[in-house]
Design a protein around this motif. Structure first.
Motif, PDB file in Angstrom:
ATOM      1  N   VAL A 120      -8.967 -10.563   5.203  1.00  0.00           N
ATOM      2  CA  VAL A 120      -7.662  -9.946   4.961  1.00  0.00           C
ATOM      3  C   VAL A 120      -7.382  -8.864   6.002  1.00  0.00           C
ATOM      4  CG1 VAL A 120      -6.320  -8.551   3.330  1.00  0.00           C
ATOM      5  CG2 VAL A 120      -7.670 -10.487   2.503  1.00  0.00           C
ATOM      6  N   THR A 121      -8.385  -8.036   6.282  1.00  0.00           N
ATOM      7  CA  THR A 121      -8.222  -6.977   7.284  1.00  0.00           C
ATOM      8  C   THR A 121      -7.901  -7.567   8.650  1.00  0.00           C
ATOM      9  OG1 THR A 121      -9.797  -5.591   6.071  1.00  0.00           O
ATOM     10  CG2 THR A 121      -9.341  -4.989   8.354  1.00  0.00           C
ATOM     11  N   ALA A 122      -8.629  -8.625   9.036  1.00  0.00           N
ATOM     12  CA  ALA A 122      -8.386  -9.270  10.332  1.00  0.00           C
ATOM     13  C   ALA A 122      -6.980  -9.853  10.395  1.00  0.00           C
ATOM     14  CB  ALA A 122      -9.432 -10.366  10.568  1.00  0.00           C
ATOM     15  N   ALA A 123      -6.548 -10.487   9.312  1.00  0.00           N
ATOM     16  CA  ALA A 123      -5.215 -11.102   9.288  1.00  0.00           C
ATOM     17  C   ALA A 123      -4.128 -10.052   9.499  1.00  0.00           C
ATOM     18  CB  ALA A 123      -5.001 -11.832   7.966  1.00  0.00           C
ATOM     19  N   HIS A 124      -4.237  -8.909   8.808  1.00  0.00           N
ATOM     20  CA  HIS A 124      -3.209  -7.875   8.939  1.00  0.00           C
ATOM     21  C   HIS A 124      -3.243  -7.218  10.322  1.00  0.00           C
ATOM     22  CE1 HIS A 124      -1.311  -7.769   4.975  1.00  0.00           C
ATOM     23  NE2 HIS A 124      -2.484  -8.153   4.500  1.00  0.00           N
ATOM     24  N   ARG A 125      -4.414  -7.060  10.896  1.00  0.00           N
ATOM     25  CA  ARG A 125      -4.489  -6.514  12.258  1.00  0.00           C
ATOM     26  C   ARG A 125      -3.844  -7.480  13.253  1.00  0.00           C
ATOM     27  NH1 ARG A 125      -7.599  -2.159  13.539  1.00  0.00           N
ATOM     28  NH2 ARG A 125      -7.862  -2.946  15.673  1.00  0.00           N
ATOM     29  N   ILE A 126      -4.139  -8.762  13.125  1.00  0.00           N
ATOM     30  CA  ILE A 126      -3.536  -9.762  14.022  1.00  0.00           C
ATOM     31  C   ILE A 126      -2.022  -9.738  13.876  1.00  0.00           C
ATOM     32  CG2 ILE A 126      -3.262 -12.252  14.386  1.00  0.00           C
ATOM     33  CD1 ILE A 126      -6.294 -12.491  13.710  1.00  0.00           C
ATOM     34  N   ASN A 127      -1.533  -9.684  12.648  1.00  0.00           N
ATOM     35  CA  ASN A 127      -0.084  -9.695  12.408  1.00  0.00           C
ATOM     36  C   ASN A 127       0.581  -8.449  12.973  1.00  0.00           C
ATOM     37  OD1 ASN A 127       2.176 -11.049  11.384  1.00  0.00           O
ATOM     38  ND2 ASN A 127       2.172  -9.813   9.524  1.00  0.00           N
ATOM     39  N   ALA A 128      -0.175  -7.352  13.074  1.00  0.00           N
ATOM     40  CA  ALA A 128       0.365  -6.109  13.640  1.00  0.00           C
ATOM     41  C   ALA A 128       0.181  -6.036  15.155  1.00  0.00           C
ATOM     42  CB  ALA A 128      -0.320  -4.908  12.980  1.00  0.00           C
ATOM     43  N   GLY A 129      -0.343  -7.115  15.756  1.00  0.00           N
ATOM     44  CA  GLY A 129      -0.524  -7.136  17.203  1.00  0.00           C
ATOM     45  C   GLY A 129      -1.792  -6.452  17.668  1.00  0.00           C
ATOM     46  N   GLN A 130      -2.790  -6.319  16.781  1.00  0.00           N
ATOM     47  CA  GLN A 130      -4.050  -5.657  17.127  1.00  0.00           C
ATOM     48  C   GLN A 130      -5.209  -6.647  17.000  1.00  0.00           C
ATOM     49  OE1 GLN A 130      -4.290  -2.520  14.265  1.00  0.00           O
ATOM     50  NE2 GLN A 130      -2.436  -1.482  14.980  1.00  0.00           N
ATOM     51  N   LEU A 131      -6.193  -6.495  17.880  1.00  0.00           N
ATOM     52  CA  LEU A 131      -7.382  -7.347  17.785  1.00  0.00           C
ATOM     53  C   LEU A 131      -8.194  -6.974  16.551  1.00  0.00           C
ATOM     54  CD1 LEU A 131      -8.933  -7.684  21.361  1.00  0.00           C
ATOM     55  CD2 LEU A 131      -8.205  -9.537  19.867  1.00  0.00           C
TER      56      LEU A 131
END
Length: 732
Positions: free
Chosen positions: A496-507
């Protein structure tokens, strides 16, 4: 004195096909082992043929080559096969499974009983087949029909081959047009591109050229314009700016621009396409999609002005009641979401993973169920509907099943005249729903019913035309509930954390975790290393460490189909690694199928009620009956060998195909080889398919490219514009 360069000498070989080593029915490419006249040993012939089987007599023209890997071969530029006439040839032909219902055992019995007169008996006296033990009236009729179909297919193939087409699409042409197939092709070969999946404009254009149709003929130019718009539809568009369409058609057709303008006007006059302005540009739309978007907007406006199907509900009391019933305290945003939905005739609920969409929906459904509201829950795919049912505890079905597919017309039995029986329809995974399906759904809603649309707008848009969910939200017309708070339990998931970071444009965090996690990144600098590590992870490391079944629980998701790290190539590797003992095998349409293989349906089959993207497991391959038995979530369906083009191996699938599905484990390769598809919403969609474990294998650089740049091309769609004129929203 001049020098002359001689063309390589063409030779002709003729003989009996002993074995078909390989045959791809899509391209017609085949490798044959032939006992040729004048040759002591078996000859390897490589060429193209539509239908080909052991026991047939083949005539080939071409030349000898010495292949570095496979040795001496005869490469044929022309192949012609004919039904066998010798007893041995007939026996081999029947044993090959070319005629449905006959395999080695029945083939041997038929030859023993009727000798070289077998085909005459099948065609003229099929009742005599019942003299053979085990052949009853049903099998006898099936054999007769299969032989008759093959005769027609052969005639069509001869025609196609003589006009430059050497593929096995003959079966589809026959099924579409029947015995009149050749007449249809002669009259208007461009109908093939419009009517038959897998035969595009370029193939039809080659046939037309062989038939002598003028390159500047209006029939060709109009077909080219229609093809250009259809190609845009395959890219998700409902239409194109006029100048883009003209340019695309010009590149395709290579005819003077005035002829294309005339063809466009003719298409407009016929009503096949419609002109309209969008964002200050003159655009052209396929009429069906234009009307569908118009119909969605009109129907939603009508729903919004109609009264609610339930009496006014005191949301504060209802929320207190549902919290007591569930023992769960709702967050502020969730309470607002439930309250908005309770007072809205049409409502959109959107948000990413872990933000409580399911909790909101369950609370809402529990309240409305207590008010005896008649509910219908649905989703675009069978897997999404099954998951919806599991999370809500209520029955859910596919949208197609809710609308009651009419297999005869290809449409739906539920419509404005025969609406769905419901007070509320809830649609999950709405980001997957395209314009045509949404129009069919809203048309079938009764006047009094309410509609709730749930989905993650940041995922990929639908594979089909339009961007319905995004347009509904951007239009600022409907009540929209945006859930953004990630809840504590979900926040503990690295997925979940990875998904939200990706969606925010962050690795996402890619370093190896200190303890057991549900997300891992495994580096691989080159494609060979990535394939090697992926096979090790799927076949051994995950099953050994986490106990997941490599076929049933693990799904490899690929950004694209093609290339060494695409779904097609990885399927070959994974199939060999995970199901090496699968037997008997059958090879059709470029794929191998065996018991134990995971497969995916690639088109909607309304008769079987199996839809594009559904996963199944092969249980039985029966060479005698030329049939394959496939289990789809407990429902078994039989496919003849000739129908296997509707299935593909599914150890690896594209992320697009995985929309609406969740898997216990997702393994996703990502390298710069996938560059054309490295888009943020593609990777985000793939990551959010994983339920318990996610492993990315590949290059940090490739992941960074995808995350940093959105890369999503705009879609030409009018729905947002149509809705925006109708009011203001109650967004949260």
């Amino acid at each position: 004195m001049g020098l002359s360069i001689c063309e390589p000498q063409q030779e002709v070989l003729a003989g009996l096909i002993e074995r078909v080593t390989f045959h791809n029915a899509d391209s017609g490419f085949c490798v044959l082992q032939v006992k040729a006249r004048g040759q002591r040993d078996l000859v390897t012939i490589v060429g193209h043929a539509g239908l080909i089987g052991a026991g047939e007599w083949v005539t080939a023209s071409g030349m000898w080559t010495n292949d570095r890997n496979y040795g001496l071969q005869f490469r044929a530029n022309f192949l012609k096969s004919s039904a066998p006439s010798s007893t041995e040839g007939i026996r081999r032909y029947l044993a090959s499974g070319m005629i449905r219902g006959i395999g080695p055992i029945y083939g041997g019995k038929l030859v023993a009983a009727f000798g070289d007169q077998v085909f005459d008996v099948i065609e003229q006296e099929p009742e005599r087949l019942r003299q053979i033990e085990g052949i009853g009236p049903v099998r006898a009729q099936r054999i007769k029909e299969a032989w008759a179909e093959q005769k027609v297919v052969r005639e069509i193939m001869v025609f196609l081959h003589s006009h430059g087409v050497g593929t096995a699409r003959a079966v589809r042409i026959y099924k579409t047009y029947g015995s009149g197939a050749v007449a249809v092709m002669v009259e208007n070969p461009y109908r093939l591109a419009r009517d038959i999946r897998g035969i595009g404009f370029l193939t039809a254009d080659r046939i037309a050229a062989k038939l002598g149709i003028d390159p500047q003929a209006p029939i060709r130019v109009r077909a080219g314009v229609a093809h250009a718009l259809a190609e845009a539809m395959d890219g998700g568009h409902c239409g194109l700016p006029r100048d883009e369409l003209l340019r695309t058609a010009q590149e395709l057709l290579e005819v003077p621009p005035p002829l294309i303008e005339q063809a466009v006007e003719a298409e407009l006059d016929s009503g096949a396409i419609v002109a309209d302005a969008l964002d200050g540009r003159d655009c052209l739309f396929l009429a069906g999609l234009y009307q569908a978007e118009q119909g969605i907007a009109e129907r939603l406006r009508a729903l919004l002005t109609a009264p609610l199907p339930w009496p006014a509900i005191d949301s504060a009391r209802a929320l207190a009641w549902v919290e007591k019933q569930t023992g769960m305290e709702l967050a502020k945003g969730q309470r607002q979401a439930v309250a908005t939905a309770l007072r809205s005739k049409v409502c959109v609920i959107t948000g990413g993973p872990g933000v409580g969409k399911t909790t909101v929906l369950n609370s809402l459904l529990r309240i409305l169920s207590a008010k005896r509201v008649e509910l219908q829950l649905c989703a675009p795919t069978g897997r999404a509907a099954k998951r919806m049912s599991e999370t809500t505890g209520l029955p859910a079905q596919t949208i197609h099943r809710l609308l009651e597919t009419d297999s005869q017309s290809g449409g739906f039995k539920r419509n404005a005249d025969h609406p769905i029986e419901a007070d509320l329809v809830v649609v999950d995974e709405t980001s997957m729903v395209d314009v045509r399906l949404m129009y069919a759904l809203v048309k079938a809603l009764p006047e009094h019913a309410a509609l709730i649309l749930v989905g993650d707008v940041d995922q990929l848009p639908s594979v089909g035309p339009g961007q319905v969910l995004a347009d509904l939200i951007d239009a600022a017309t409907l009540p929209v509930v945006r859930l953004t708070e990630v809840f504590r339990q979900a926040a503990r998931s690295a997925i979940v954390t990875a998904a939200h970071r990706i969606n925010a444009g962050q690795l996402p965090e890619l370093e190896p975790p200190a303890e057991v996690s549900d997300f891992y990144f495994v580096p691989g600098d080159d494609p060979e290393t990535v394939v090697e590590r992926l096979l090790e992870i799927v076949g051994r490391r995950i099953p050994r460490r986490f106990g997941f079944d490599p076929v049933r629980d693990i799904q490899v998701l690929c950004p694209m189909n093609r290339g060494g790290l695409g779904a097609r190539a990885l399927n070959v590797e994974l199939q060999a690694a995970l199901n090496p003992q699968g037997y008997p095998k059958v090879e059709r349409y470029g794929s191998v199928f065996a018991p134990g293989d995971k497969v995916m349906q690639t088109e909607n089959d309304y008769d079987r009620e199996v839809y594009n993207g559904d996963l199944g497991l092969i249980r039985i391959v029966d060479p005698e009956a030329a049939e394959v038995s496939v289990d789809f979530e407990g429902r078994t369906h039989i496919y003849s060998f000739s129908e296997l083009d509707a299935l593909v191996p599914a150890y690896a699938v594209t992320i697009h195909k995985a929309q609406g599905s969740e898997y216990p484990v997702v393994v996703m390769p990502i390298t710069t080889q996938h560059y054309p598809m490295l888009q943020r919403n593609l990777i985000y969609t793939g990551v959010t398919r994983a339920r318990a474990l996610l492993i990315l294998v590949g290059q940090r650089k490739a992941l960074a490219i995808a995350v940093k740049g959105r890369g999503q091309r705009r879609r030409w769609s009018r729905l947002r514009k149509l809705l925006a004129a109708s009011g203001t929203s109650a967004s949260l």
